[in-house]
Design an enzyme around this catalytic site. Structure first.
Site, PDB file in Angstrom:
ATOM      1  N   LYS A 113       0.801  -1.078   0.001  1.00 43.05           N
ATOM      2  CA  LYS A 113      -0.107   0.189  -0.091  1.00 43.05           C
ATOM      3  C   LYS A 113       0.897   1.364  -0.067  1.00 43.05           C
ATOM      4  CE  LYS A 113      -4.256  -1.939   2.007  1.00 43.05           C
ATOM      5  NZ  LYS A 113      -5.186  -1.877   3.194  1.00 43.05           N
ATOM      6  N   LYS A 195      -6.768 -10.166  -6.306  1.00 46.63           N
ATOM      7  CA  LYS A 195      -7.887 -10.162  -5.374  1.00 46.63           C
ATOM      8  C   LYS A 195      -8.879  -9.324  -5.792  1.00 46.63           C
ATOM      9  CE  LYS A 195      -8.659  -9.863  -0.712  1.00 46.63           C
ATOM     10  NZ  LYS A 195      -8.056  -9.895   0.862  1.00 46.63           N
ATOM     11  N   LYS A 198     -12.180  -3.716  -2.739  1.00 45.87           N
ATOM     12  CA  LYS A 198     -12.761  -2.441  -2.609  1.00 45.87           C
ATOM     13  C   LYS A 198     -12.066  -1.371  -3.376  1.00 45.87           C
ATOM     14  CE  LYS A 198     -13.703  -3.402   1.525  1.00 45.87           C
ATOM     15  NZ  LYS A 198     -14.204  -3.878   2.732  1.00 45.87           N
TER      16      LYS A 198
END
Ligand code: TRP
Length: 332
Positions: A113, A195, A198
């Protein structure tokens, strides 16, 4: 002997998708009567990425409503919202002061991230696993159901337990991961190697639990496939095929062998129709229950109030034990 305690949460960044459902929520529901469950909406974790104040609270409540819609039973499960219980934040600070920074810098999710956020990476993203450790350890659970991507965070939680207990005496309970036999890792509809998430900018990459039938049909119609005819599980060259077949298996409830035989000679067209229909049928009861919960705001509020009270009594007790062990004086 009472039931073992399970604790878990899902971050509340908007709409929950099929990955959240098949990878977490559905398993919680299936196993719930074996355990005493504490299940929360992780709205403090949510702000590690920017949130709009106008929607944060609404999203959090919607997520809690989805927990109910998916079938959590209040006789087995306590549902609450992370930010309603101040002990989560307070214990995070205490743990911050015994957690080496390099443990956090080693976390894969952080590294991934952080690369995406570049120079503007916030400290909360680094501290995320410490908050998660606090979430868990406050409730002294026996087991924590986690997916593959959260395993390392649970390991870190266990390291924090050992470090704390070594320094201050045996206060914290060491939680075990709860691993399911059939690991359902739902992948993106636009890239079978990633994956379902969201944070993927493309809406077409995921099916949200509340997507209406026409949206589901459209997303399946446009999802990525391959030029091979006939469907099969587990071929590493065909990640999309494996993912879509797995989705069909999980949503239809049919055994793997049966699905493999049923679809081995099928072309993509007929398979897509079959998957679309199965998905719409599987999500329909969830969507109806969700609507019913949302139509009765008072009910949801009372569920969350009860949940908070039950959870807070336990959290407050653990926090007091931790502070006493560290030498804090009890306020008079
Ligand atoms: N980090 C988890 C996720 O993104 C959510 C979470 C927060 C969690 N605190 C937790 C899961 C404690 C299990 C236990 O999926």
């Amino acid at each position: 002997m009472g039931r073992q305690r399970v604790l878990s949460g899902i971050q509340s960044t908007g709409n929950l998708h099929l990955g959240n459902y098949l990878g977490a929520l559905r398993n919680w529901v299936e196993d719930q009567n074996q355990y005493e469950n504490f299940l929360f909406v992780a709205d403090l974790h949510a702000i590690t990425v920017p949130q709009d104040p106008a929607t944060l609270g609404v999203n959090t409540y919607n997520t809690a409503a989805l927990y109910l819609a998916c079938g959590l039973d209040l006789n087995d499960s306590t549902i609450f919202i992370q930010s309603h219980i101040a002990a989560h934040s307070e214990l995070t600070w205490l743990f911050n002061c015994i957690t080496p920074v390099n443990w956090l810098e080693d976390m894969i999710q952080y590294k991934e991230k952080a690369v995406k956020q570049g120079e503007s990476v916030n400290f909360g993203l680094l501290d995320y696993p410490v908050l998660m450790a606090a979430d868990i350890l406050l409730y002294k659970p026996d087991k924590v159901p986690v997916g593959e991507d959260q395993k390392q965070h649970l390991e870190l939680t266990r390291d924090i337990v050992n470090r704390f207990n070594d320094k201050f005496g045996k206060v914290l309970k060491l939680p075990e991961p709860l691993i399911r036999k059939e690991g359902a890792r739902v992948m993106s509809l636009t890239d079978g190697t990633k994956k379902m998430s969201k944070s993927d900018p493309s809406e077409l990459s995921r099916i949200n639990l509340l997507d209406p039938p026409d949206k589901i049909a459209n997303k399946i119609k446009r999802c990525k496939t391959d030029p091979v005819r006939g469907l099969e599980f587990g071929n590493p060259e065909r990640p999309e095929c494996n993912n879509l077949l797995t989705l069909y298996m999980l949503l239809s409830g049919k055994p793997k062998e049966e699905v493999a035989t049923q679809c081995q000679d099928m072309g993509w067209g007929p398979f897509k129709s079959l998957l679309t229909e199965t998905m719409i049928d599987a999500l329909k009861p969830i969507q109806e229950k969700y609507q019913a919960v949302m139509d009765d705001k008072g009910y949801l509020e009372s569920v969350l109030r009860d949940g908070r009270q039950k959870a807070e009594a336990i959290a407050r007790q653990t926090l007091a034990e931790v502070k006493a062990a560290m030498g804090y004086s009890v306020p008079l």
